[in-house]
Design a protein around this motif. Structure first.
Motif, PDB file in Angstrom:
ATOM      1  N   GLU A  46       0.829  -1.200   0.000  1.00 42.31           N
ATOM      2  CA  GLU A  46       0.000   0.000   0.000  1.00 42.31           C
ATOM      3  C   GLU A  46       0.867   1.256   0.000  1.00 42.31           C
ATOM      4  O   GLU A  46       1.878   1.326   0.698  1.00 42.31           O
ATOM      5  N   TYR A  47       0.439   2.248  -0.797  1.00 40.53           N
ATOM      6  CA  TYR A  47       1.159   3.513  -0.916  1.00 40.53           C
ATOM      7  C   TYR A  47       0.173   4.673  -0.767  1.00 40.53           C
ATOM      8  O   TYR A  47      -1.025   4.503  -0.962  1.00 40.53           O
ATOM      9  N   HIS A  48       0.723   5.852  -0.449  1.00 40.09           N
ATOM     10  CA  HIS A  48      -0.082   7.047  -0.248  1.00 40.09           C
ATOM     11  C   HIS A  48       0.528   8.220  -0.995  1.00 40.09           C
ATOM     12  O   HIS A  48       1.755   8.369  -1.015  1.00 40.09           O
ATOM     13  N   LEU A  49      -0.328   9.041  -1.593  1.00 38.98           N
ATOM     14  CA  LEU A  49       0.104  10.274  -2.251  1.00 38.98           C
ATOM     15  C   LEU A  49      -0.798  11.420  -1.803  1.00 38.98           C
ATOM     16  O   LEU A  49      -2.022  11.312  -1.871  1.00 38.98           O
ATOM     17  N   GLU A  50      -0.190  12.491  -1.362  1.00 36.34           N
ATOM     18  CA  GLU A  50      -0.932  13.686  -0.957  1.00 36.34           C
ATOM     19  C   GLU A  50      -1.376  14.420  -2.222  1.00 36.34           C
ATOM     20  O   GLU A  50      -0.595  14.615  -3.149  1.00 36.34           O
ATOM     21  N   ALA A  51      -2.642  14.816  -2.253  1.00 36.06           N
ATOM     22  CA  ALA A  51      -3.203  15.499  -3.422  1.00 36.06           C
ATOM     23  C   ALA A  51      -3.609  16.924  -3.049  1.00 36.06           C
ATOM     24  O   ALA A  51      -4.095  17.172  -1.943  1.00 36.06           O
ATOM     25  N   LYS A  65      11.757   6.133  -8.175  1.00 45.24           N
ATOM     26  CA  LYS A  65      13.147   5.715  -8.379  1.00 45.24           C
ATOM     27  C   LYS A  65      13.702   6.001  -9.775  1.00 45.24           C
ATOM     28  O   LYS A  65      14.899   5.861  -9.994  1.00 45.24           O
ATOM     29  N   THR A  66      12.865   6.423 -10.709  1.00 49.51           N
ATOM     30  CA  THR A  66      13.369   6.727 -12.054  1.00 49.51           C
ATOM     31  C   THR A  66      13.881   8.159 -12.175  1.00 49.51           C
ATOM     32  O   THR A  66      14.529   8.495 -13.160  1.00 49.51           O
ATOM     33  N   ASN A  67      13.594   9.005 -11.177  1.00 49.54           N
ATOM     34  CA  ASN A  67      14.003  10.407 -11.250  1.00 49.54           C
ATOM     35  C   ASN A  67      15.516  10.539 -11.331  1.00 49.54           C
ATOM     36  O   ASN A  67      16.246   9.937 -10.563  1.00 49.54           O
ATOM     37  N   GLY A  68      15.952  11.347 -12.290  1.00 47.97           N
ATOM     38  CA  GLY A  68      17.377  11.588 -12.470  1.00 47.97           C
ATOM     39  C   GLY A  68      18.046  10.632 -13.429  1.00 47.97           C
ATOM     40  O   GLY A  68      19.187  10.845 -13.818  1.00 47.97           O
ATOM     41  N   MET A 117       7.281  10.747  -2.073  1.00 41.82           N
ATOM     42  CA  MET A 117       8.452  10.121  -2.682  1.00 41.82           C
ATOM     43  C   MET A 117       8.260   8.617  -2.601  1.00 41.82           C
ATOM     44  O   MET A 117       8.406   8.014  -1.541  1.00 41.82           O
ATOM     45  N   LEU A 118       7.876   8.044  -3.736  1.00 37.77           N
ATOM     46  CA  LEU A 118       7.528   6.626  -3.782  1.00 37.77           C
ATOM     47  C   LEU A 118       8.770   5.747  -3.954  1.00 37.77           C
ATOM     48  O   LEU A 118       9.633   6.043  -4.784  1.00 37.77           O
TER      49      LEU A 118
END
Length: 138
Positions: A46-51, A65-68, A117-118
């Motif tokens: 389970e993951y959470h994202l603030e909207a 993890k793909t950033n950069g 930050m997932l």
């Protein structure tokens, strides 16, 4: 487009007004009203994202993890349809976009809040155009 990255979610709305601190690439911080937390499961976790408010939609600034490497170093943006009466919506990561900062050094873009930050490698959505801001690489 990958069906794997179109993920059902629910919006947990705050019982009381809540805010999110968004810091931009210059280090300036502003406060936005939270519209709630988008909760989703991916591969049993389970993951959470603030909207925040995105007009007719919800707006999410997030990192993964793909950033950069494969994607813009400072994160990406995602607009999400507001949930129906049952609180459910869909996070379609295929529709992720780069912030304007990915294209020009003359833009000031917000960075993802720390809670967005997932720990995932999201291979969907817009990829890096040409990395110009190496200071944002993870």
């Amino acid at each position: 487009m990958s069906a794997e990255w179109s993920i059902p979610a629910r919006l947990d709305e705050p019982a009381l007004p809540r805010t999110v601190q968004l810091t931009d690439v210059l280090g300036q911080t502003k406060t936005e009203a939270s519209k709630g937390t988008l909760v989703f499961s991916f591969k049993g976790q389970e993951y959470h994202l603030e909207a925040t408010d995105g007009g007719n939609q919800l707006f999410v600034i997030f990192a993964d993890k793909t950033n950069g490497t494969e994607t813009y170093g400072a994160g990406r943006f995602l607009y999400v349809d507001k949930p129906g009466w049952d609180g459910k919506t869909v996070l379609d990561f295929n529709k992720e976009i780069n912030p304007l900062c990915a294209f020009t050094a003359f833009a000031t873009c917000p960075l993802p809040p720390k809670d967005n930050m997932l720990p995932l490698t999201i291979t969907a959505g817009e990829k890096v155009v040409e990395e110009k801001h190496s200071e944002f690489k993870n």
